[in-house]
Enzyme design. Sequence first.
Site, PDB file in Angstrom:
ATOM      1  N   LYS A  48     -14.777  -0.063  -7.902  1.00  0.00           N
ATOM      2  CA  LYS A  48     -13.436   0.291  -8.365  1.00  0.00           C
ATOM      3  C   LYS A  48     -13.563   1.197  -9.585  1.00  0.00           C
ATOM      4  CE  LYS A  48      -9.177  -2.430  -8.587  1.00  0.00           C
ATOM      5  NZ  LYS A  48      -8.663  -3.781  -8.844  1.00  0.00           N
TER       6      LYS A  48
HETATM    7  O1  G3P Z   1      -4.450  -5.327  -8.373  1.00  0.00           O
HETATM    8  C1  G3P Z   1      -3.910  -5.041  -9.623  1.00  0.00           C
HETATM    9  C2  G3P Z   1      -3.218  -6.216 -10.146  1.00  0.00           C
HETATM   10  O2  G3P Z   1      -4.115  -7.230 -10.438  1.00  0.00           O
HETATM   11  C3  G3P Z   1      -2.354  -5.960 -11.306  1.00  0.00           C
HETATM   12  O3  G3P Z   1      -1.320  -6.846 -11.191  1.00  0.00           O
HETATM   13  O4  G3P Z   1       0.567  -8.172 -11.935  1.00  0.00           O
HETATM   14  O5  G3P Z   1      -1.205  -7.457 -13.575  1.00  0.00           O
HETATM   15  O6  G3P Z   1       0.400  -5.808 -12.671  1.00  0.00           O
HETATM   16  P1  G3P Z   1      -0.333  -7.082 -12.416  1.00  0.00           P
END
Ligand code: G3P
Length: 217
Positions: A83
């Site tokens: 990634k």
């Molecule tokens: O895959 C990306 C994710 O983990 C981010 O999620 O909820 O932190 O915006 P969030």
Amino acid sequence: MKFFIDTADVAAIKELDETGLVDGVTTNPSLIFKSGRDFKEVVKEICGFIDGPVSAEVASMEYEQMMKEAEVLRKLADNVCVKLPLTFDGLRACRALTNDGTKTNVTLCFSANQALLAAKAGATFVSPFIGRLDDINIDGMELIEDIRTIYDNYGFDTEILAASIRSANHVKDCALAGADVATIPPGVAKGLVKHVLTDQGLAGFERDWAATGQKII
Ligand code: G3P
């Protein structure tokens, strides 16, 4: 649409994997921090029981160092997907790793132009963050739709991996918009099976079956 699980919590991944519905896993530095575990150790463990790609993110912001880190990560297991951040250094690393046959996931995508760059850099996956756009009153799903149109216009192979998913509606809307993959937090993934009418219907069947006095075995 493929289902990836967005977590570094091994127990949660194993529980969902038993359903046969898990096609891969995504991690990021925040999820590794949340797990409290050693990064390389946890990635190796997940790769050991998940057949599909497992995203593991480089920590460096600079190309040379990213490539060194990618070398370590891809050696952890055959199904590691490296990634990379959506920056010029990240895109440069993406092109080099793609040319070398390594799977890549270009992350923190917030615009259609960024997604276009990721595809041109040969990314295996691009990760648009829906929830974080919604957080600032920009329609995250519109971004998925725009990327779908652009990739289809030019026949790009890069898969749209919808990330920052916060709800069951996000999952449904991603499927409608043609995302190739949704990476879903375990709590949201478990909630997908729920419907109040399913629960009510089962309660009725259970009651009536008991009243028949019959047994199947
Ligand atoms: O895959 C990306 C994710 O983990 C981010 O999620 O909820 O932190 O915006 P969030």
